[in-house]
Design a protein around this motif. Structure first.
Motif, PDB file in Angstrom:
ATOM      1  N   GLU A 143       0.829  -1.210   0.000  1.00 57.09           N
ATOM      2  CA  GLU A 143       0.000   0.000   0.000  1.00 57.09           C
ATOM      3  C   GLU A 143       0.856   1.250   0.000  1.00 57.09           C
ATOM      4  O   GLU A 143       0.597   2.202  -0.738  1.00 57.09           O
ATOM      5  CB  GLU A 143      -0.932   0.005   1.214  1.00 57.09           C
ATOM      6  CG  GLU A 143      -2.162  -0.858   1.072  1.00 57.09           C
ATOM      7  CD  GLU A 143      -3.207  -0.535   2.139  1.00 57.09           C
ATOM      8  OE1 GLU A 143      -3.352   0.643   2.524  1.00 57.09           O
ATOM      9  OE2 GLU A 143      -3.865  -1.475   2.597  1.00 57.09           O
ATOM     10  N   TRP A 144       1.883   1.264   0.853  1.00 59.75           N
ATOM     11  CA  TRP A 144       2.733   2.451   0.932  1.00 59.75           C
ATOM     12  C   TRP A 144       3.512   2.641  -0.372  1.00 59.75           C
ATOM     13  O   TRP A 144       3.657   3.755  -0.869  1.00 59.75           O
ATOM     14  CB  TRP A 144       3.682   2.355   2.119  1.00 59.75           C
ATOM     15  CG  TRP A 144       4.510   3.591   2.331  1.00 59.75           C
ATOM     16  CD1 TRP A 144       5.857   3.709   2.205  1.00 59.75           C
ATOM     17  CD2 TRP A 144       4.028   4.884   2.711  1.00 59.75           C
ATOM     18  NE1 TRP A 144       6.249   4.996   2.482  1.00 59.75           N
ATOM     19  CE2 TRP A 144       5.140   5.743   2.788  1.00 59.75           C
ATOM     20  CE3 TRP A 144       2.760   5.401   2.969  1.00 59.75           C
ATOM     21  CZ2 TRP A 144       5.030   7.084   3.112  1.00 59.75           C
ATOM     22  CZ3 TRP A 144       2.641   6.754   3.297  1.00 59.75           C
ATOM     23  CH2 TRP A 144       3.765   7.566   3.376  1.00 59.75           C
ATOM     24  N   ALA A 156       2.555   1.836  -3.289  1.00 64.48           N
ATOM     25  CA  ALA A 156       1.653   2.168  -4.392  1.00 64.48           C
ATOM     26  C   ALA A 156       1.390   3.666  -4.518  1.00 64.48           C
ATOM     27  O   ALA A 156       0.791   4.110  -5.500  1.00 64.48           O
ATOM     28  CB  ALA A 156       0.328   1.429  -4.222  1.00 64.48           C
ATOM     29  N   LYS A 191      -0.525   5.625  -2.582  1.00 62.99           N
ATOM     30  CA  LYS A 191      -1.884   6.048  -2.248  1.00 62.99           C
ATOM     31  C   LYS A 191      -1.863   7.288  -1.357  1.00 62.99           C
ATOM     32  O   LYS A 191      -0.947   7.479  -0.555  1.00 62.99           O
ATOM     33  CB  LYS A 191      -2.629   4.921  -1.542  1.00 62.99           C
ATOM     34  CG  LYS A 191      -2.848   3.690  -2.406  1.00 62.99           C
ATOM     35  CD  LYS A 191      -3.631   2.629  -1.647  1.00 62.99           C
ATOM     36  CE  LYS A 191      -3.894   1.416  -2.519  1.00 62.99           C
ATOM     37  NZ  LYS A 191      -4.688   0.378  -1.815  1.00 62.99           N
ATOM     38  N   VAL A 207      -3.212   5.491   3.594  1.00 65.00           N
ATOM     39  CA  VAL A 207      -3.029   4.049   3.750  1.00 65.00           C
ATOM     40  C   VAL A 207      -3.658   3.606   5.070  1.00 65.00           C
ATOM     41  O   VAL A 207      -3.846   4.412   5.984  1.00 65.00           O
ATOM     42  CB  VAL A 207      -1.533   3.657   3.728  1.00 65.00           C
ATOM     43  CG1 VAL A 207      -0.930   3.913   2.355  1.00 65.00           C
ATOM     44  CG2 VAL A 207      -0.746   4.401   4.811  1.00 65.00           C
TER      45      VAL A 207
END
Length: 230
Positions: free
Chosen positions: A200-201, A203, A205, A208
């Motif tokens: 997630e980090w 990516a 975004k 998160v």
């Protein structure tokens, strides 16, 4: 089926976490109190391996939140134990150089872990890290827990802010490893705001999910000073 016991203290006393034990630490226990409504598998699981994992939940003074695991994936149970019942604690990073029993070496999760252990100049070399999940549990207890389909779960300690580029440099070789050994490699960053998925980090975004003892929360910066300890 209940997945969590009722706390053995008043709810308004659950204000903090004992810093001596951190999420994913494996605790060897002297004993396990009986819980009302506990699943039938709990006693057998504890007899087989008297261990529990520290989970992210608040506790009253003198208690620590734990999770118990059975032989099946769905067999997970959360509760609390008194600190006096704890015999030893093993953090994931203490398991990073441990090996499974010889006859278990060929399981994909352990093949992947062995490759990371050998790669002393790889992406993880500058970090404190270790296995969690079934691999960590088996390495700590020597009780067969990993299966041919088990993920390799990793915890990477990141007390200082990790750039998105550095996160991507960590993620890419782990994804390549996952393809080589044929299982999922799931890495979690341990940040001041709680546990954050590396993927997630990396990516990029805007926000998160950080998993904290006070509950999960969507945040922009897991290293922001406003957040407390995980």
């Amino acid at each position: 089926m209940q997945v969590c016991a009722a706390p053995p203290f008043a709810a308004d006393h659950a204000l903090s976490c004992d810093a001596r034990w951190r999420p994913h630490d494996l605790l060897r226990l002297h004993c396990l109190p009986q819980f009302d409504g506990e699943p039938a598998w709990v006693r057998d699981a504890f007899e087989r391996a008297p261990y529990a994992v520290v989970r992210r939940a608040l506790a009253a003074e003198g208690f620590v939140a734990i999770g118990l695991r059975g032989m099946e994936r769905a067999q997970r149970y959360g509760t609390w134990v008194h600190v006096d019942d704890i015999e030893t604690a093993t953090p994931p990073d203490a398991l990073a150089r441990r090996n499974p029993l010889a006859e278990r070496n060929a399981l994909p999760a352990f093949v992947g872990l062995a490759e990371l252990q050998r790669d002393t100049s790889g992406a993880l070399s500058g970090f404190v890290w270790g296995p969690t999940g079934s691999a960590g549990f088996e390495l700590a207890t020597q009780v067969p827990t990993v299966t041919a389909a088990s993920d390799l779960d990793l915890l990477i300690r990141t007390p200082q802010k990790l750039s998105r580029d550095t996160a991507l440099q960590l993620l890419n070789p782990l994804q390549a490893l996952a393809q080589r050994v044929g299982i999922r490699v799931d890495a979690q960053l341990e940040t001041p705001a709680g546990g954050v998925a590396l993927a997630e980090w990396a990516a990029g975004k805007a926000r998160v999910m950080a998993r904290h003892a006070r509950g999960p929360q969507l945040i922009a910066d897991p290293w922001a000073p406003a957040h407390g300890d995980a």
